[in-house]
Design an enzyme around this catalytic site. Structure first.
Site, PDB file in Angstrom:
ATOM      1  N   GLY A   1      32.099  -0.910  41.500  1.00 55.67           N
ATOM      2  CA  GLY A   1      30.714  -0.772  43.128  1.00 55.67           C
ATOM      3  C   GLY A   1      31.905  -1.734  43.671  1.00 55.67           C
TER       4      GLY A   1
ATOM      5  N   LYS B   1      27.471   9.069  37.889  1.00 55.70           N
ATOM      6  CA  LYS B   1      26.277   8.328  37.955  1.00 55.70           C
ATOM      7  C   LYS B   1      24.284   8.895  38.152  1.00 55.70           C
ATOM      8  CE  LYS B   1      29.237   4.563  38.773  1.00 55.70           C
ATOM      9  NZ  LYS B   1      29.701   2.908  38.536  1.00 55.70           N
TER      10      LYS B   1
ATOM     11  N   SER C   1      37.023   0.417  40.023  1.00 55.99           N
ATOM     12  CA  SER C   1      37.019   0.528  41.354  1.00 55.99           C
ATOM     13  C   SER C   1      37.991   1.123  41.359  1.00 55.99           C
ATOM     14  CB  SER C   1      36.946  -0.839  42.148  1.00 55.99           C
ATOM     15  OG  SER C   1      35.944  -1.834  42.345  1.00 55.99           O
TER      16      SER C   1
ATOM     17  N   GLU D   1      35.371  -1.752  31.014  1.00 53.33           N
ATOM     18  CA  GLU D   1      34.659  -2.348  32.316  1.00 53.33           C
ATOM     19  C   GLU D   1      34.560  -2.900  32.786  1.00 53.33           C
ATOM     20  OE1 GLU D   1      33.421   2.522  33.623  1.00 53.33           O
ATOM     21  OE2 GLU D   1      32.165   1.253  33.507  1.00 53.33           O
TER      22      GLU D   1
ATOM     23  N   ASN E   1      32.098   9.406  35.983  1.00 54.52           N
ATOM     24  CA  ASN E   1      30.825   9.179  36.362  1.00 54.52           C
ATOM     25  C   ASN E   1      30.343   9.621  37.745  1.00 54.52           C
ATOM     26  OD1 ASN E   1      28.534   8.285  35.740  1.00 54.52           O
ATOM     27  ND2 ASN E   1      28.726   5.999  34.763  1.00 54.52           N
TER      28      ASN E   1
ATOM     29  N   HIS F   1      27.158   2.313  28.982  1.00 53.82           N
ATOM     30  CA  HIS F   1      28.185   1.236  30.542  1.00 53.82           C
ATOM     31  C   HIS F   1      27.156  -0.216  30.958  1.00 53.82           C
ATOM     32  CE1 HIS F   1      28.324   1.315  34.431  1.00 53.82           C
ATOM     33  NE2 HIS F   1      29.612   2.560  34.305  1.00 53.82           N
TER      34      HIS F   1
ATOM     35  N   GLU G   1      25.454  -0.928  34.004  1.00 49.64           N
ATOM     36  CA  GLU G   1      24.335  -0.422  34.290  1.00 49.64           C
ATOM     37  C   GLU G   1      23.156   0.259  33.413  1.00 49.64           C
ATOM     38  OE1 GLU G   1      25.888   2.726  36.767  1.00 49.64           O
ATOM     39  OE2 GLU G   1      27.111   1.049  37.988  1.00 49.64           O
TER      40      GLU G   1
HETATM   41  P1  13P Z   1      33.324   2.720  40.574  1.00 46.90           P
HETATM   42  O1  13P Z   1      34.593   3.928  40.281  1.00 46.90           O
HETATM   43  O2  13P Z   1      32.745   2.447  40.888  1.00 46.90           O
HETATM   44  O3  13P Z   1      34.037   1.146  40.562  1.00 46.90           O
HETATM   45  O4  13P Z   1      32.643   2.795  39.361  1.00 46.90           O
HETATM   46  C1  13P Z   1      33.038   2.609  37.090  1.00 46.90           C
HETATM   47  C2  13P Z   1      32.300   3.188  36.308  1.00 46.90           C
HETATM   48  O5  13P Z   1      31.143   2.253  36.384  1.00 46.90           O
HETATM   49  C3  13P Z   1      32.119   3.755  35.750  1.00 46.90           C
HETATM   50  O6  13P Z   1      31.850   4.148  34.513  1.00 46.90           O
END
Ligand code: 13P
Length: 262
Positions: A179, A16, A219, A173, A14, A100, A102
């Protein structure tokens, strides 16, 4: 009793809101070369909307899949700024991330919205990757399972077992792990993945529940992928930051290959 076929590992990147077109091109080419046509793990790249067609062109004829990070639930209409599942299909997407954290936190993706998006993805023949996960506060208050069960129930409400089993991938997640560099341990991930599988067993039956792939995200990097993917109900990874580096991402795919071989 019939033996349940092993689940095929699934690793998704992903990206982002990252990747100009030159960056997207370079990263895709490096990943493709590094994976040398391996076909034992499903690998999905989810670039931002603007890079979908560029990445899709490069992936054509390869075993890798193209995925989107979000979609609207309608096929077309007056929804300024939105992208429909029909458009994603047309451009070559096979997968779409839905729900997700976010999106849930910043863009109004409530449980009912996520349910509509999931239904629309299924209608249009896109494979949804449905994300669920708790915040740190929810975990500390002992509410992890309550939150995840609520998210699963709402998103999958009324959807036939067979469709869920054939088309949906789940991603656990934990919000506190995204992150932050603070991944869930293998034990923490397995605990939730095991509970999700048990819940699915009740919802859609044992053999169907065994077929569903559950990714872990938060992560994930080359250093911890083996430990996470070594757990029985961790069938893959949804990788954010580490998917922006070809070497790191490839090494996560290699950890998934090892899972398959074991
Ligand atoms: P990170 O791997 O940067 O922690 O993000 C995970 C994520 O949100 C994947 O969709």
């Amino acid at each position: 009793m019939t033996a349940v076929p092993p689940r095929r590992p699934i690793i998704a990147g992903n990206w982002k809101m990252n990747g100009t077109l030159p960056e997207a091109r370079k990263l895709t080419q490096e990943i493709l070369q590094g994976l040398r046509g391996q076909t034992d793990v499903d690998v999905i790249l989810c670039p931002p909307f603007t890079a979908l067609s560029t990445v899709g062109e490069i992936l054509k004829g390869s075993p890798l899949f193209l995925g989107a990070q979000d979609m609207h639930w309608e096929s077309s209409g007056a929804f300024t700024g939105e992208i429909s599942p029909v458009m994603l299909k047309e451009i070559g997407c096979r997968f779409c991330i839905i729900g997700h954290s976010e999106r849930r936190a910043h863009f109004g993706d409530t449980d009912p919205v996520i349910h509509r998006k999931l239904l629309a993805a299924l209608e249009q023949g896109l494979n949804p990757i449905l994300c669920v996960g708790e915040t740190l506060q929810q975990r500390e208050n002992g509410k992890t399972w309550e939150i995840i069960e609520g998210q699963l129930k709402a998103a999958l409400e009324g959807i036939e077992s067979d469709r869920i089993a054939r088309l949906v991938t789940l991603a656990y997640e934990p919000v506190w792990a995204i992150g932050t560099g603070q991944n869930a341990t293998g034990t923490q991930a397995q605990e939730v993945h095991g509970s999700i599988r048990a819940w699915l067993t009740g919802r859609i039956g044992k053999s169907q529940a065994q077929a569903i792939r559950i990714q872990y995200g938060g992560s994930v990097k080359s250093e911890n992928a083996g430990e996470l993917l070594g757990r029985p109900d961790v069938d893959g990874a949804l990788v954010g930051g580490a998917s922006l580096n070809a070497k790191g991402f490839i090494s996560i795919v290699e950890s998934a290959l090892q899972k398959k071989e074991n």
